[in-house]
Design a protein around this motif. Structure first.
Motif, short mmCIF file in Angstrom:
data_model
loop_
_atom_site.label_atom_id
_atom_site.label_comp_id
_atom_site.label_asym_id
_atom_site.label_seq_id
_atom_site.Cartn_x
_atom_site.Cartn_y
_atom_site.Cartn_z
N SER A 16 18.65 7.33 1.85
CA SER A 16 17.46 6.50 1.69
C SER A 16 17.85 5.03 1.80
O SER A 16 18.67 4.54 1.03
CB SER A 16 16.81 6.77 0.33
OG SER A 16 15.58 6.11 0.22
N ARG A 26 10.40 -0.94 0.50
CA ARG A 26 10.00 0.46 0.70
C ARG A 26 11.21 1.21 1.24
O ARG A 26 12.15 0.64 1.77
CB ARG A 26 8.81 0.60 1.62
CG ARG A 26 9.02 0.50 3.10
CD ARG A 26 8.88 -0.86 3.69
NE ARG A 26 7.94 -1.75 3.07
CZ ARG A 26 6.61 -1.62 3.10
NH1 ARG A 26 6.06 -0.60 3.71
NH2 ARG A 26 5.84 -2.51 2.55
N ARG A 27 11.15 2.53 1.08
CA ARG A 27 12.27 3.39 1.46
C ARG A 27 12.05 3.97 2.85
O ARG A 27 10.94 4.37 3.20
CB ARG A 27 12.44 4.53 0.46
CG ARG A 27 12.78 4.09 -0.96
CD ARG A 27 14.13 3.38 -1.04
NE ARG A 27 14.51 3.08 -2.39
CZ ARG A 27 15.34 3.85 -3.12
NH1 ARG A 27 15.84 4.96 -2.60
NH2 ARG A 27 15.64 3.50 -4.35
N ASN A 29 13.59 7.13 4.57
CA ASN A 29 14.34 8.31 4.16
C ASN A 29 14.76 9.11 5.38
O ASN A 29 13.92 9.54 6.18
CB ASN A 29 13.47 9.18 3.25
CG ASN A 29 13.01 8.43 2.02
OD1 ASN A 29 13.83 7.91 1.27
ND2 ASN A 29 11.71 8.35 1.79
N GLY A 52 7.18 8.53 2.00
CA GLY A 52 7.90 8.24 0.77
C GLY A 52 8.09 9.47 -0.09
O GLY A 52 7.45 10.50 0.11
N GLU A 82 8.15 5.15 4.14
CA GLU A 82 7.28 4.90 2.99
C GLU A 82 6.33 3.75 3.29
O GLU A 82 6.73 2.73 3.86
CB GLU A 82 8.12 4.56 1.76
CG GLU A 82 7.30 4.37 0.50
CD GLU A 82 8.15 4.01 -0.70
OE1 GLU A 82 7.70 4.26 -1.84
OE2 GLU A 82 9.26 3.47 -0.52
#
Length: 244
Positions: A16, A26-27, A29, A52, A82
């Motif tokens: 991540s 924000r991520r 992933n 997310g 995300e």
């Protein structure tokens, strides 16, 4: 004497990255195919918006892996993007006064698209064994973002999945604009319609009518509603865009 606790270890499914855009972290992933580390094979990269941990990451990852298990679509490098303020990030400006009141921050999809392509895609190209194909998928407002990208900037990605896209937005402005554009060859588009009703259905039908042949239009108004369209149709979208 109590039984000893059995051995345990954390469950790790991917990597991540914490990035920032639109004033918020924000991520991003990234989950690799099962055999990624064992070889040198290159893979397509699937980017799923609203990806997310508390959004659609686990659902969409599971559907993608289920497809692969049954030989329905290719193995991918799965990337969940995300979102933080979905209307701000995923939708263009609106001329509709009610939408302006309900979503006062909406309208920055152009800036989010630039961040996605210039920062996220660049990160993925540099760090992962991509075969050069990038597929963009999203549902609802994210579906509008996908359809808008396909219509206005088709060369940014190699395939598009717009599930129940919110094409009622701004008085169906995207469909209207697309109808006025010159025809050209675009990458494959999967677009679906559940029992959305009213302007959403009309906007989708108008866009589909001019979309050309490189298209899979899945009309599921008799079977699905907005709330379960992603669950039911992402496997079909991946089968169309990444067939085995």
């Amino acid at each position: 004497m109590a039984d000893e606790e059995p051995p345990s270890e954390p469950i790790t499914i991917g990597t991540s990255y914490t990035l920032e855009t639109h004033g918020a972290e924000r991520r991003v992933n990234v989950i690799l195919p099962r055999d990624y580390e064992a070889g040198t094979r290159e893979y397509p990269i699937l980017l799923v918006l609203d990806g997310g941990m508390d959004q659609d990451l686990f659902l969409t990852l599971g559907l993608s892996r289920w497809n692969q298990l049954w030989g329905r679509s290719e193995a991918v490098i799965f990337v969940g993007i995300e979102t933080v303020d979905r209307q701000r990030e995923l939708l263009p400006p609106t001329s509709d006064l009610d939408e302006q009141t309900r979503y006062p921050s909406a309208g920055e999809s152009t800036a989010f698209r630039a961040w996605l392509t210039e920062t996220v895609v660049a990160l993925l190209r540099e760090n992962y064994r991509s075969d050069g194909r990038f597929i963009l998928a999203g549902e609802s407002a994210a579906g509008h973002f996908v359809a808008e990208t396909w219509a206005l900037h088709p060369d940014l990605f190699d395939g598009y999945a717009a599930i129940s896209p919110s094409l009622q937005w701004s008085g169906q402005a995207l469909a209207t604009r697309f109808e006025q554009m010159d025809s050209r060859t675009r990458p494959p588009l999967y677009i679906s319609l559940a029992d959305e009703g009213g302007a959403t259905e009309e906007g989708i039908e108008r866009l589909v009518a001019k979309a050309g042949e490189n298209l899979c239009f899945s009309d599921r108004r008799e079977e699905l509603v907005h709330a379960n369209a992603l669950h039911g149709l992402l496997p079909e979208a991946l089968q169309f865009l990444l067939p085995t």
